[in-house]
Design an enzyme around this catalytic site. Structure first.
Site, PDB file in Angstrom:
ATOM      1  N   SER A 139       0.584  -1.584   0.064  1.00  0.00           N
ATOM      2  CA  SER A 139      -0.239   0.039  -0.308  1.00  0.00           C
ATOM      3  C   SER A 139       0.824   1.327   0.013  1.00  0.00           C
ATOM      4  O   SER A 139       2.191   0.885   0.854  1.00  0.00           O
ATOM      5  CB  SER A 139      -0.621   0.132   1.382  1.00  0.00           C
ATOM      6  OG  SER A 139      -1.177   1.127   0.763  1.00  0.00           O
ATOM      7  N   TYR A 152      -2.480   0.837  10.761  1.00  0.00           N
ATOM      8  CA  TYR A 152      -2.648  -0.114   9.267  1.00  0.00           C
ATOM      9  C   TYR A 152      -0.966   0.148   9.258  1.00  0.00           C
ATOM     10  O   TYR A 152      -0.516  -0.336   8.083  1.00  0.00           O
ATOM     11  CB  TYR A 152      -3.912   0.595   8.368  1.00  0.00           C
ATOM     12  CG  TYR A 152      -3.647   0.183   7.445  1.00  0.00           C
ATOM     13  CD1 TYR A 152      -4.122  -1.382   6.694  1.00  0.00           C
ATOM     14  CD2 TYR A 152      -3.828   0.685   6.232  1.00  0.00           C
ATOM     15  CE1 TYR A 152      -3.931  -1.752   5.618  1.00  0.00           C
ATOM     16  CE2 TYR A 152      -3.661   0.788   4.382  1.00  0.00           C
ATOM     17  CZ  TYR A 152      -3.734  -1.190   4.385  1.00  0.00           C
ATOM     18  OH  TYR A 152      -3.838  -1.159   2.988  1.00  0.00           O
TER      19      TYR A 152
HETATM   20  N1  LIG Z   1      -8.746  -1.242  -1.246  1.00  0.00           N
HETATM   21  C1  LIG Z   1      -7.139  -0.060  -0.664  1.00  0.00           C
HETATM   22  O1  LIG Z   1      -7.767   1.227  -1.092  1.00  0.00           O
HETATM   23  C2  LIG Z   1      -6.092  -0.582  -1.284  1.00  0.00           C
HETATM   24  C3  LIG Z   1      -5.200   0.042  -1.538  1.00  0.00           C
HETATM   25  C4  LIG Z   1      -4.027  -0.320  -0.795  1.00  0.00           C
HETATM   26  C5  LIG Z   1      -4.006  -1.580  -0.713  1.00  0.00           C
HETATM   27  N2  LIG Z   1      -4.797  -2.424  -0.438  1.00  0.00           N
HETATM   28  C6  LIG Z   1      -5.054  -3.706  -0.016  1.00  0.00           C
HETATM   29  O2  LIG Z   1      -4.713  -4.556  -0.611  1.00  0.00           O
HETATM   30  C7  LIG Z   1      -5.160  -5.572  -0.425  1.00  0.00           C
HETATM   31  C8  LIG Z   1      -6.440  -6.215  -0.658  1.00  0.00           C
HETATM   32  O3  LIG Z   1      -7.217  -5.352  -0.259  1.00  0.00           O
HETATM   33  P1  LIG Z   1      -8.877  -5.094  -0.696  1.00  0.00           P
HETATM   34  O4  LIG Z   1      -9.589  -4.003  -1.018  1.00  0.00           O
HETATM   35  O5  LIG Z   1      -8.959  -6.445  -1.901  1.00  0.00           O
HETATM   36  O6  LIG Z   1      -9.972  -5.292   0.384  1.00  0.00           O
HETATM   37  P2  LIG Z   1     -10.717  -6.525   0.562  1.00  0.00           P
HETATM   38  O7  LIG Z   1     -12.174  -6.968  -0.297  1.00  0.00           O
HETATM   39  O8  LIG Z   1     -11.260  -6.183   2.473  1.00  0.00           O
HETATM   40  O9  LIG Z   1     -10.164  -8.318  -0.129  1.00  0.00           O
HETATM   41  C9  LIG Z   1      -9.372  -8.696   1.439  1.00  0.00           C
HETATM   42  C10 LIG Z   1      -9.202 -10.036   1.186  1.00  0.00           C
HETATM   43  O10 LIG Z   1      -8.672 -10.820   2.074  1.00  0.00           O
HETATM   44  C11 LIG Z   1      -8.569 -11.669   2.543  1.00  0.00           C
HETATM   45  N3  LIG Z   1      -8.576 -12.259   3.908  1.00  0.00           N
HETATM   46  C12 LIG Z   1      -8.929 -11.057   5.409  1.00  0.00           C
HETATM   47  N4  LIG Z   1      -8.391 -12.148   6.340  1.00  0.00           N
HETATM   48  C13 LIG Z   1      -8.341 -13.188   5.822  1.00  0.00           C
HETATM   49  C14 LIG Z   1      -7.640 -14.120   6.652  1.00  0.00           C
HETATM   50  N5  LIG Z   1      -7.096 -14.427   8.007  1.00  0.00           N
HETATM   51  N6  LIG Z   1      -6.777 -15.127   5.927  1.00  0.00           N
HETATM   52  C15 LIG Z   1      -6.986 -14.888   4.575  1.00  0.00           C
HETATM   53  N7  LIG Z   1      -7.636 -14.463   3.523  1.00  0.00           N
HETATM   54  C16 LIG Z   1      -7.799 -13.701   4.658  1.00  0.00           C
HETATM   55  C17 LIG Z   1     -10.990 -11.688   2.740  1.00  0.00           C
HETATM   56  O11 LIG Z   1     -11.173 -12.978   1.987  1.00  0.00           O
HETATM   57  P3  LIG Z   1     -12.024 -14.078   3.752  1.00  0.00           P
HETATM   58  O12 LIG Z   1     -12.742 -13.025   4.690  1.00  0.00           O
HETATM   59  O13 LIG Z   1     -12.929 -14.595   2.713  1.00  0.00           O
HETATM   60  O14 LIG Z   1     -10.859 -14.488   4.086  1.00  0.00           O
HETATM   61  C18 LIG Z   1     -10.802 -10.566   1.548  1.00  0.00           C
HETATM   62  O15 LIG Z   1     -10.283 -12.019   0.690  1.00  0.00           O
HETATM   63  C19 LIG Z   1      -4.677  -6.094   0.703  1.00  0.00           C
HETATM   64  O16 LIG Z   1      -3.812  -6.064   1.525  1.00  0.00           O
HETATM   65  C20 LIG Z   1      -4.585  -4.224   1.342  1.00  0.00           C
HETATM   66  O17 LIG Z   1      -3.830  -3.820   2.425  1.00  0.00           O
HETATM   67  C21 LIG Z   1      -6.378  -2.072  -0.550  1.00  0.00           C
END
Ligand SMILES: NC(=O)c1ccc[n+]([C@@H]2O[C@H](COP(=O)([O-])OP(=O)(O)OC[C@H]3O[C@@H](n4cnc5c(N)ncnc54)[C@H](OP(=O)(O)O)[C@@H]3O)[C@@H](O)[C@H]2O)c1
Length: 252
Positions: A139, A152
Site C-alpha cells: 500500500s 495500518y
Molecule cells: N482498497 C484499497 O484502497 C487498498 C489500497 C492499498 C492496498 N490495499 C491492500 O490490498 C489488499 C486487498 O484489499 P481489498 O481492497 O481487495 O480488500 P477486501 O475487498 O477487503 O479484500 C480483502 C481480502 O483479504 C481476505 N482476508 C482477510 N483476512 C484473511 C485471512 N485471515 N485469511 C485469508 N484471507 C483473508 C478476505 O477474504 P476472507 O474474508 O474471505 O478471508 C478478502 O478476500 C489488502 O492487502 C489491502 O491492504 C487496498
C-alpha cells in the site's frame, strides 16, 4: 505434456484478490484462489472456465491452514510459479493515544505474518519451478503515515520491510520479489471493514473522480508477473489521478 503454471492468490474472495484471480486465469495460469469464505471462492471459480482454478479455504493467520494450502497446491498438476500475497486489510482509524491493541494485532497478523506464513510455505515450490515470482500487495501506507492510520501504516511498513528483506535473501535464486503499492482503490469491502459502516465507507470515495478499481491493480500484478523472468519490478506505486499524495485528494 506441457505443465500448466500455477498461481496462488490469497484474499481471492473479494476486491483486488478476486479481480487478480480472474485476470491470471485469463492469462493462462491455473489459479488457486485462497481465502476464508469458501462460498465466495466457489462462486468465483464456478464463473471461470472449467479447470482454470481451484478454491482452497485458507486463513492466513493460521499455521495449520496455510500448511493445508501448501499441501493442496502440491497435489495439483503443474509448477507453482506465482504467489500473490494479497490477503490483508485495515481495522479502525483510532489515534495512537486510543489505539485498539486487538485491531493492531489483527492488522499485523493478517498483513505481515500472513505474508510470512504463506511465503514460507510456498517458497520451496516456487524455487523448484526455476522461474518463481512472489508479488505482495502492499500500500502507499507502506511508506507514509497519516493521522488515524497508525495501526495500518505500521503493518504495511512492516510488510514492505519483509518484502525488501526477502528480495535480498533470494538474490541468486530463481525467484523474483515484486511489491505493488496501491493508493485509493474502491473495493467492495476494504473501507467497510475498516470503518464498520456503509455511509462512512462511501464517504472515503465521495467526490473522487474515478478512484482505482480492483481490476486496475489486477492489471498491474499481471503485468509485473508476465515480464520476462530476468525483469524484477521491485516496487510499483499506483494511485488514481485524483490522488497526488496520501493527503492530496481532489474531490469535486
Ligand atoms: N482498497 C484499497 O484502497 C487498498 C489500497 C492499498 C492496498 N490495499 C491492500 O490490498 C489488499 C486487498 O484489499 P481489498 O481492497 O481487495 O480488500 P477486501 O475487498 O477487503 O479484500 C480483502 C481480502 O483479504 C481476505 N482476508 C482477510 N483476512 C484473511 C485471512 N485471515 N485469511 C485469508 N484471507 C483473508 C478476505 O477474504 P476472507 O474474508 O474471505 O478471508 C478478502 O478476500 C489488502 O492487502 C489491502 O491492504 C487496498
Amino acid at each position: 505434456m506441457v505443465q500448466k503454471k500455477i498461481a496462488v492468490v490469497t484474499g481471492a474472495s473479494s476486491g483486488i484478490g478476486a479481480a487478480t484471480a480472474r485476470r491470471l486465469a485469463a492469462e493462462g495460469f491455473h489459479v488457486v484462489a485462497a481465502a476464508r469464505r469458501d462460498d465466495r471462492l466457489k462462486e468465483l471459480v464456478g464463473a471461470l472456465a472449467p479447470g482454470c482454478a481451484t478454491a482452497v479455504t485458507c486463513d492466513v493467520t493460521s499455521d495449520e491452514s496455510v500448511a493445508d494450502l501448501a499441501a493442496a497446491v502440491g497435489r495439483l498438476d503443474g509448477d507453482l510459479t506465482l504467489l500473490v500475497n494479497n490477503a490483508g486489510g485495515a481495522r479502525g482509524v483510532d489515534p495512537v493515544a486510543e489505539g485498539s491493541v486487538a485491531d493492531w494485532q489483527w492488522m499485523y497478523d493478517v498483513n505481515v505474518l500472513g505474508t510470512l506464513r504463506v511465503t514460507k510455505a510456498l517458497l520451496p515450490a516456487l524455487e523448484a519451478s526455476g522461474a518463481g515470482t512472489v508479488v505482495t500487495v502492499g500500500s502507499t501506507a507502506a511508506f507514509v503515515v497519516y493521522e488515524g492510520g497508525g495501526g495500518y501504516t505500521a503493518a504495511k511498513h512492516a510488510q514492505t520491510a519483509l518484502v525488501g528483506t526477502l528480495r535480498l535473501e533470494l538474490a541468486g535464486k530463481p525467484v523474483r520479489v515484486v511489491e505493488i503499492d496501491p493508493g485509493m482503490v474502491r473495493t467492495e469491502e476494504f473501507s467497510l471493514n475498516r470503518l464498520g459502516d456503509r455511509a462512512k465507507a462511501d464517504a472515503v470515495y465521495a467526490g473522487v473522480r474515478e478512484p482505482l478499481v480492483a481490476d486496475d491493480i489486477a492489471d498491474c500484478i499481471a503485468w509485473a508477473a508476465t515480464r520476462p523472468q530476468h525483469v524484477n519490478v521491485d516496487r510499483l506505486v499506483v494511485r488514481p489521478i485524483a490522488q497526488a499524495a496520501q493527503h492530496k485528494v481532489v474531490r469535486e
